[in-house]
Scaffold this motif. Structure first.
Motif, PDB file in Angstrom:
ATOM      1  N   LYS A  86      33.003 -43.008 -38.826  1.00 45.66           N
ATOM      2  CA  LYS A  86      32.605 -42.793 -37.438  1.00 45.66           C
ATOM      3  C   LYS A  86      33.687 -43.211 -36.449  1.00 45.66           C
ATOM      4  CE  LYS A  86      27.577 -43.361 -37.940  1.00 45.66           C
ATOM      5  NZ  LYS A  86      26.408 -44.176 -37.521  1.00 45.66           N
ATOM      6  N   GLY A  87      33.615 -42.646 -35.252  1.00 43.20           N
ATOM      7  CA  GLY A  87      34.351 -43.117 -34.079  1.00 43.20           C
ATOM      8  C   GLY A  87      35.852 -43.191 -34.238  1.00 43.20           C
ATOM      9  N   GLU A  88      36.419 -44.269 -33.688  1.00 46.32           N
ATOM     10  CA  GLU A  88      37.866 -44.414 -33.615  1.00 46.32           C
ATOM     11  C   GLU A  88      38.517 -44.573 -34.980  1.00 46.32           C
ATOM     12  OE1 GLU A  88      38.784 -47.572 -30.959  1.00 46.32           O
ATOM     13  OE2 GLU A  88      38.013 -46.536 -29.175  1.00 46.32           O
ATOM     14  N   ARG A  89      37.729 -44.910 -35.986  1.00 44.48           N
ATOM     15  CA  ARG A  89      38.298 -45.053 -37.322  1.00 44.48           C
ATOM     16  C   ARG A  89      38.808 -43.718 -37.845  1.00 44.48           C
ATOM     17  NH1 ARG A  89      33.177 -47.446 -39.790  1.00 44.48           N
ATOM     18  NH2 ARG A  89      34.217 -47.076 -41.785  1.00 44.48           N
ATOM     19  N   GLN A  90      38.264 -42.610 -37.347  1.00 46.99           N
ATOM     20  CA  GLN A  90      38.784 -41.292 -37.718  1.00 46.99           C
ATOM     21  C   GLN A  90      40.227 -41.133 -37.252  1.00 46.99           C
ATOM     22  OE1 GLN A  90      36.333 -38.110 -36.270  1.00 46.99           O
ATOM     23  NE2 GLN A  90      34.454 -38.888 -37.219  1.00 46.99           N
ATOM     24  N   ALA A  91      40.484 -41.497 -36.008  1.00 42.67           N
ATOM     25  CA  ALA A  91      41.831 -41.354 -35.451  1.00 42.67           C
ATOM     26  C   ALA A  91      42.822 -42.228 -36.204  1.00 42.67           C
ATOM     27  CB  ALA A  91      41.825 -41.702 -33.966  1.00 42.67           C
ATOM     28  N   TRP A  92      42.398 -43.441 -36.554  1.00 45.07           N
ATOM     29  CA  TRP A  92      43.287 -44.349 -37.306  1.00 45.07           C
ATOM     30  C   TRP A  92      43.605 -43.750 -38.666  1.00 45.07           C
ATOM     31  CZ3 TRP A  92      43.296 -47.065 -41.874  1.00 45.07           C
ATOM     32  CH2 TRP A  92      44.234 -48.096 -41.990  1.00 45.07           C
ATOM     33  N   LEU A  93      42.606 -43.200 -39.332  1.00 47.60           N
ATOM     34  CA  LEU A  93      42.811 -42.578 -40.638  1.00 47.60           C
ATOM     35  C   LEU A  93      43.806 -41.433 -40.545  1.00 47.60           C
ATOM     36  CD1 LEU A  93      42.158 -41.816 -43.573  1.00 47.60           C
ATOM     37  CD2 LEU A  93      40.055 -40.749 -42.757  1.00 47.60           C
ATOM     38  N   VAL A  94      43.655 -40.581 -39.553  1.00 49.01           N
ATOM     39  CA  VAL A  94      44.557 -39.449 -39.389  1.00 49.01           C
ATOM     40  C   VAL A  94      45.975 -39.923 -39.106  1.00 49.01           C
ATOM     41  CG1 VAL A  94      45.145 -37.539 -37.828  1.00 49.01           C
ATOM     42  CG2 VAL A  94      42.811 -37.768 -38.718  1.00 49.01           C
ATOM     43  N   GLU A  95      46.116 -40.891 -38.233  1.00 44.51           N
ATOM     44  CA  GLU A  95      47.449 -41.406 -37.897  1.00 44.51           C
ATOM     45  C   GLU A  95      48.178 -41.915 -39.130  1.00 44.51           C
ATOM     46  OE1 GLU A  95      48.604 -44.076 -34.273  1.00 44.51           O
ATOM     47  OE2 GLU A  95      48.102 -45.422 -35.937  1.00 44.51           O
ATOM     48  N   LYS A  96      47.502 -42.716 -39.933  1.00 43.65           N
ATOM     49  CA  LYS A  96      48.147 -43.298 -41.114  1.00 43.65           C
ATOM     50  C   LYS A  96      48.397 -42.246 -42.191  1.00 43.65           C
ATOM     51  CE  LYS A  96      48.053 -46.911 -38.795  1.00 43.65           C
ATOM     52  NZ  LYS A  96      49.272 -47.160 -37.970  1.00 43.65           N
ATOM     53  N   ALA A  97      47.506 -41.275 -42.315  1.00 44.40           N
ATOM     54  CA  ALA A  97      47.733 -40.199 -43.282  1.00 44.40           C
ATOM     55  C   ALA A  97      48.987 -39.411 -42.925  1.00 44.40           C
ATOM     56  CB  ALA A  97      46.512 -39.278 -43.339  1.00 44.40           C
ATOM     57  N   VAL A  98      49.195 -39.166 -41.643  1.00 46.39           N
ATOM     58  CA  VAL A  98      50.418 -38.490 -41.200  1.00 46.39           C
ATOM     59  C   VAL A  98      51.638 -39.331 -41.557  1.00 46.39           C
ATOM     60  CG1 VAL A  98      51.740 -37.726 -39.188  1.00 46.39           C
ATOM     61  CG2 VAL A  98      49.301 -37.203 -39.347  1.00 46.39           C
ATOM     62  N   GLU A  99      51.592 -40.612 -41.241  1.00 49.42           N
ATOM     63  CA  GLU A  99      52.740 -41.485 -41.507  1.00 49.42           C
ATOM     64  C   GLU A  99      53.079 -41.536 -42.994  1.00 49.42           C
ATOM     65  OE1 GLU A  99      52.100 -45.352 -39.859  1.00 49.42           O
ATOM     66  OE2 GLU A  99      51.598 -44.581 -37.880  1.00 49.42           O
ATOM     67  N   LEU A 100      52.076 -41.455 -43.853  1.00 49.31           N
ATOM     68  CA  LEU A 100      52.288 -41.573 -45.292  1.00 49.31           C
ATOM     69  C   LEU A 100      52.632 -40.254 -45.960  1.00 49.31           C
ATOM     70  CD1 LEU A 100      49.452 -44.130 -46.050  1.00 49.31           C
ATOM     71  CD2 LEU A 100      51.908 -44.538 -46.274  1.00 49.31           C
ATOM     72  N   GLY A 101      52.626 -39.163 -45.213  1.00 47.31           N
ATOM     73  CA  GLY A 101      53.105 -37.904 -45.759  1.00 47.31           C
ATOM     74  C   GLY A 101      52.050 -36.988 -46.342  1.00 47.31           C
ATOM     75  N   ILE A 102      50.771 -37.253 -46.078  1.00 46.81           N
ATOM     76  CA  ILE A 102      49.722 -36.356 -46.558  1.00 46.81           C
ATOM     77  C   ILE A 102      49.945 -34.964 -45.967  1.00 46.81           C
ATOM     78  CG2 ILE A 102      47.247 -35.879 -46.506  1.00 46.81           C
ATOM     79  CD1 ILE A 102      48.015 -38.169 -48.348  1.00 46.81           C
ATOM     80  N   ALA A 103      49.843 -33.932 -46.809  1.00 46.39           N
ATOM     81  CA  ALA A 103      50.101 -32.568 -46.345  1.00 46.39           C
ATOM     82  C   ALA A 103      48.885 -31.931 -45.691  1.00 46.39           C
ATOM     83  CB  ALA A 103      50.565 -31.701 -47.516  1.00 46.39           C
TER      84      ALA A 103
END
Length: 246
Positions: A86-103
């Motif tokens: 829920k909520g802001e945790r979605q944005a955090w997940l997306v940010e870190k996935a981008v940084e780690l190279g998820i396609a």
């Protein structure tokens, strides 16, 4: 010249135009001056060195000086399917996935999902992908797909690909699965499935296992959705980065 801006640039163009939020940031936050240089990228894998030429109230004209193809992607394509928190945790997940190279990130619809990935929310997350890419230096944008039903996502992985199912009760530790992956890198992609906070139902887990997905564990503790997702992504990124370095 560390400032990066997202823009549409033609491959043979000698000029570029920044407008909207990108221009606002350059004009009113960075207080740029004519003659300064910035980096532009368009999400296709290329980046451009550009020089500011004309500043307007809400637009910036730039002259293209150099086009470069810079690859900062993982050598192993990784697709992350996750029942969004829920909520802001979605944005955090997306940010870190981008940084780690998820396609690619695929929001999953499971029986116990707590957040429905509606179009407006997905569009907000896609804007977050651009911001995270500007910060971390990726030149290709992580794709955020439309929501996908659990049963559809956990179909047998494509030929040459591997599927991991996050499961705290799994007998195989994530580190052991990673060792097998390192010894025998798949020619396809790695697909990771993360269930919701309430956990997958027995039927959902059984469906994935029957389709050939490998249950992997991150330990006996129950992790939040975003913690499990990023922990697995970080393991893969570290291993893939070592492969590229060697």
């Amino acid at each position: 010249m560390s400032q990066r801006f997202f823009a549409s640039v033609s491959s043979d163009s000698e000029q570029a135009l920044l407008a909207g939020s990108e221009a606002h940031h350059l004009l009113h936050v960075m207080r740029a001056k004519p003659g300064e240089r910035v980096l532009l990228f368009d999400g296709s894998g290329r980046e451009w060195v550009a020089q500011i030429e004309v500043l307007r109230r809400s637009e910036v004209e730039l002259r293209i000086l150099e086009c470069r193809s810079v690859d900062r992607e993982l050598p192993l394509r990784c697709v992350l399917g996750v029942a969004l928190p829920k909520g802001e945790r979605q944005a955090w997940l997306v940010e870190k996935a981008v940084e780690l190279g998820i396609a690619q990130l695929v929001p999953l619809d499971t029986e116990r999902s707590v957040a429905q990935p509606v179009d407006k929310a997905l569009e907000r997350l896609r804007r977050g992908v651009i911001e995270a890419s500007k910060q971390c230096g990726r030149n290709r944008l992580m794709e955020i797909s439309a929501a996908c039903a659990w049963g559809e996502f956990v179909q047998p992985p494509p030929a040459g690909s591997v599927g991991w199912l996050a499961d705290p009760s799994a007998s195989q530790a994530a580190g052991a699965a990673l060792g097998k992956l390192r010894e025998n890198p798949p020619p396809g992609e790695l697909r990771i499935a993360i269930g919701p906070e309430g956990g997958l139902t027995p039927a959902e887990s059984a469906l994935a296992v029957a389709a050939g997905w490998q249950p992997v564990s991150l330990g006996p503790r129950i992790l939040r959705v975003e913690t499990a997702a990023i922990a697995l992504a970080a393991l893969v990124a570290a291993a893939a980065g070592n492969q590229r370095a060697s």
